[in-house]
Structure formats: structure tokens, C-alpha cells
Write a protein that holds these residues in place. Structure first.
Motif, PDB file in Angstrom:
ATOM      1  N   THR A 116       1.053  -0.944  -0.256  1.00  0.00           N
ATOM      2  CA  THR A 116       0.293  -0.123  -0.168  1.00  0.00           C
ATOM      3  C   THR A 116       0.708   1.244  -0.021  1.00  0.00           C
ATOM      4  OG1 THR A 116      -1.346  -1.593   1.434  1.00  0.00           O
ATOM      5  CG2 THR A 116      -1.932   1.448   1.260  1.00  0.00           C
ATOM      6  N   LYS A 117       1.931   0.836   0.991  1.00  0.00           N
ATOM      7  CA  LYS A 117       2.677   2.713   0.922  1.00  0.00           C
ATOM      8  C   LYS A 117       3.693   2.414   0.198  1.00  0.00           C
ATOM      9  CE  LYS A 117       4.635   5.515   2.916  1.00  0.00           C
ATOM     10  NZ  LYS A 117       4.197   7.046   3.645  1.00  0.00           N
ATOM     11  N   THR A 118       4.044   1.596  -0.954  1.00  0.00           N
ATOM     12  CA  THR A 118       4.530   1.531  -2.384  1.00  0.00           C
ATOM     13  C   THR A 118       3.464   2.513  -3.291  1.00  0.00           C
ATOM     14  OG1 THR A 118       6.069  -0.108  -2.059  1.00  0.00           O
ATOM     15  CG2 THR A 118       6.420   0.447  -4.001  1.00  0.00           C
ATOM     16  N   ILE A 119       2.354   2.064  -3.389  1.00  0.00           N
ATOM     17  CA  ILE A 119       1.351   2.701  -4.436  1.00  0.00           C
ATOM     18  C   ILE A 119       1.394   3.945  -3.827  1.00  0.00           C
ATOM     19  CG2 ILE A 119      -0.868   2.328  -5.279  1.00  0.00           C
ATOM     20  CD1 ILE A 119      -0.542  -0.300  -4.511  1.00  0.00           C
ATOM     21  N   ILE A 122      -5.554  -2.330  -4.377  1.00  0.00           N
ATOM     22  CA  ILE A 122      -4.961  -1.544  -3.677  1.00  0.00           C
ATOM     23  C   ILE A 122      -5.531   0.494  -4.603  1.00  0.00           C
ATOM     24  CG2 ILE A 122      -3.408  -0.141  -2.045  1.00  0.00           C
ATOM     25  CD1 ILE A 122      -2.741  -3.474  -1.707  1.00  0.00           C
ATOM     26  N   ALA A 123      -4.335  -0.030  -5.522  1.00  0.00           N
ATOM     27  CA  ALA A 123      -4.065   1.541  -6.779  1.00  0.00           C
ATOM     28  C   ALA A 123      -5.740   1.597  -7.113  1.00  0.00           C
ATOM     29  CB  ALA A 123      -3.612   0.844  -7.425  1.00  0.00           C
ATOM     30  N   ALA A 124      -6.801   0.795  -7.468  1.00  0.00           N
ATOM     31  CA  ALA A 124      -8.463   1.515  -7.743  1.00  0.00           C
ATOM     32  C   ALA A 124      -8.905   2.279  -6.971  1.00  0.00           C
ATOM     33  CB  ALA A 124      -9.051   0.122  -8.614  1.00  0.00           C
ATOM     34  N   TYR A 156      -0.510   8.104  -7.945  1.00  0.00           N
ATOM     35  CA  TYR A 156      -0.987   5.953  -7.510  1.00  0.00           C
ATOM     36  C   TYR A 156      -0.978   5.042  -9.235  1.00  0.00           C
ATOM     37  CZ  TYR A 156      -3.624   7.618  -3.680  1.00  0.00           C
ATOM     38  OH  TYR A 156      -3.713   8.802  -2.402  1.00  0.00           O
ATOM     39  N   SER A 157      -1.435   5.865 -10.181  1.00  0.00           N
ATOM     40  CA  SER A 157      -1.217   4.806 -11.440  1.00  0.00           C
ATOM     41  C   SER A 157      -0.072   4.785 -11.750  1.00  0.00           C
ATOM     42  CB  SER A 157      -2.571   5.627 -12.453  1.00  0.00           C
ATOM     43  OG  SER A 157      -2.363   6.422 -12.873  1.00  0.00           O
TER      44      SER A 157
END
Ligand SMILES: [Zn+2]
Length: 304
Positions: free
Chosen positions: A40-43, A149-151, A164-165
Motif C-alpha cells: 500500500t505504501k509503495t503505491i 489497492i491502487a484502484a 497512484y497509477s
């Protein structure tokens, strides 16, 4: 004219400087365990705050939320969970009536494996549902986790959707490379040596994706204790199938694996991380580092 523009510019800057509000507020996200917090943090990068409810190194299977955890959960904007029965305590938790945080099930779009794909003596049905929750052991699944998660982040926080994307594409490329690296390294191990004994049945997805047979005498949950009969059975199997290595798992009492190794003649491999990252500065501080550490341990122990 030039001067007028300059004055307008100063006014505009002053106004922007005077807006401390929502735009700067970060999304507060609680991930159920360390691997999901890292994804989640990476995104989300710097525009979100992510905390892992279960700390790195702690046993997710034994987790029970304390009142402080329940408070943290209720104050979050979003909860990222694995699903597939990995967080039974979260399923039991009633969302409070006010604004319930959005729950994102990271495994939503993967194809789950049933838990009975192997025949284990210590299947602990109360700990898990019908599906094997450890889906992150297949990097292909984590690519889907990341997408989900990104969505969710993008629809909850459209202002940062582009970020995010962009982060997702970069992460997805790194995951695709990781997946290929694992395949290449396993392809270099002679086929007859692609098998091992591990102490926690957490690698069903890894086995299926990458073609390494991983026998877990303990069955599903780390707290399950093997009987003397289980040990004898597994030692017979190691000898009969010439299994090259026995692996400890991060959360397990190492005496069991040492006993198995001593009595069976198999080599003790390093640590395979299954359900938790290490501390940030440890060998498995991120999901990608965790998988790299695991494949290095596998390659070292299984190479002839
Ligand atoms: Zn597990």
C-alpha cells in the motif's frame, strides 16, 4: 501591466499559503499486516499514511486486536486486508455506526487455492476458511493485490489518482521482473532437488506458481504442535524422497527443524519468510526484499 501581474501573483501566493486545509491532509490507512502495508505504501507514497496493525515479526495467526487496535481501526479512512479468512478478528469486528472506514480486500481478484490441496494432519479449520490465505507467495497475485489497492486509493482520493497509477506501473514492472527472476533461479535448480520441508504450510501458492514442492509437517498454523508420529512420518518421507533441505520459518521454534534435520540427514536451509516482513533494516524489509531473500535461501540450500 507587468507590475499588475506581479501584484496579482503575490496575492495568489498569499491565498494559497493561507489554505492549510483538506488538500494537505493525508489518507489514514491501516493495513492488517506488514506485507500489505508495504504494498500500500509503495503505491500511495508520500500522500498517504500507512500503518500495519500486526507488527513485523508478530504471528498473524495468533493476533487478537486490543482496544487500542480497535480505536486505530475506527479512526482510519481505509482498512486494507488480505481476506480469504486471514483476518477472522476483523470479520468479527462490527463497524461503528458513524463513518465506517472503507474495507479493501486485497485478494479480491485472485484465483484462491483451496486449503485441502495437500493432505495435512494439522489442518486447523478454525484458523482459516476453505481457502488458503497466503496468496502473496505468488508474485503474480501481488500484482493483482497492487492493482486492487491502487484502484481503491484512486476512487477514494481522485485528486491523487495519477500519482497512484504512476506508482502502480512502476511497482508492477518491478514485480514482473521479480517473478521472472524467481522462475530463472528455480529453473537453475535440478528438477529432482526442487523439494523441501518447511515448518508452516504457507507456501501452497509458491509451489503452484514456481514448481517447488514444499512439505509442511505442521500443517497450517504455526502454533500447531507436531506429534512424535508426525515427526517420524516426515523423517521417513525426507529419507525416501531424498529431500535436500529443511527450512525454518520466521515464527517457529527452531528446535523442530533441527530435530528433523538431525534425524533425516537433510540440510537446514535459511529462513523463509511467509506471513511477515522483517524489521525495515532487516533482510526482508519490503515484499520484494522478502521474496528475494526467500529465493536466495532456496537456491543456496537446494543447489547440488
Ligand atoms: Zn500463515
Amino acid at each position: 501591466m507587468r507590475r499588475a501581474i506581479h501584484v496579482l501573483g503575490v496575492i495568489a501566493l498569499t491565498l494559497i499559503g493561507g489554505i492549510p486545509v483538506h488538500a494537505a491532509e493525508k489518507l489514514k490507512i491501516i493495513a492488517s499486516f506488514s506485507i500489505l502495508a508495504d504494498i500500500t505504501k509503495t503505491i500511495g507514497g508520500d500522500v498517504i499514511d500507512v500503518e500495519s496493525l500486526i507488527e513485523p515479526g508478530a504471528d498473524a495467526h495468533m493476533f487478537e486486536p486490543r482496544p487500542i487496535d480497535i480505536k486505530r481501526l475506527s479512526e482510519a479512512d481505509m482498512i486494507v486486508m488480505n481476506g480469504l479468512g486471514f483476518e477472522p478478528w476483523l470479520d468479527r469486528l462490527k463497524p461503528s455506526s458513524k463513518k465506517a472506514p472503507l474495507r479493501v480486500i486485497a485478494s479480491e481478484s485472485i484465483v484462491p487455492l483451496p486449503f485441502d490441496h495437500k493432505d495435512h494432519a494439522h489442518h486447523n479449520a478454525s484458523d482459516h476458511d476453505a481457502f488458503d490465505p497466503h496468496a502473496w507467495q505468488d508474485v503474480g497475485n501481488v500484482r493483482l493485490y497492487a492493482r486492487t489497492i491502487a484502484a481503491a486509493l484512486g476512487s477514494h482520493d481522485p485528486a491523487h489518482q495519477a500519482l497512484y497509477s504512476e506508482n502502480l506501473s512502476r511497482y508492477d514492472a518491478a514485480l514482473a521482473k521479480l517473478d521472472q527472476d524467481i522462475r530463472n533461479k528455480i529453473a537453475a535448480i535440478p528438477e529432482t532437488r526442487r523439494k523441501l520441508v518447511t515448518t508452516h504450510d504457507a507456501f501452497g501458492y509458491f509451489e503452484k506458481a514456481y514448481g517447488v514442492e514444499m512439505i509442511a509437517p505442521l500443517g497450517v498454523a504455526p502454533e500447531a504442535q507436531p506429534s512424535a508420529k508426525d515427526l517420524a512420518r516426515i523423517i521417513r518421507q525426507i529419507r525416501a524422497d531424498s529431500i535436500p533441505a529443511v527450512f525454518l520459518e520466521t515464527m517457529i521454534d527452531p528446535r523442530l527443524a533441527q530435530q528433523l534435520a538431525a534425524e533425516s540427514g537433510a540440510k537446514i536451509g535459511g529462513t523463509l519468510y511467509s506471513d511477515t516482513l522483517s524489521a525495515k533494516n532487516g533482510p526482508a524489509g519490503t515484499y520484494i526484499a522478502m521474496m528475494e531473500t526467500n529465493i536466495r535461501a532456496l537456491t543456496d540450500a537446494l543447489a547440488p
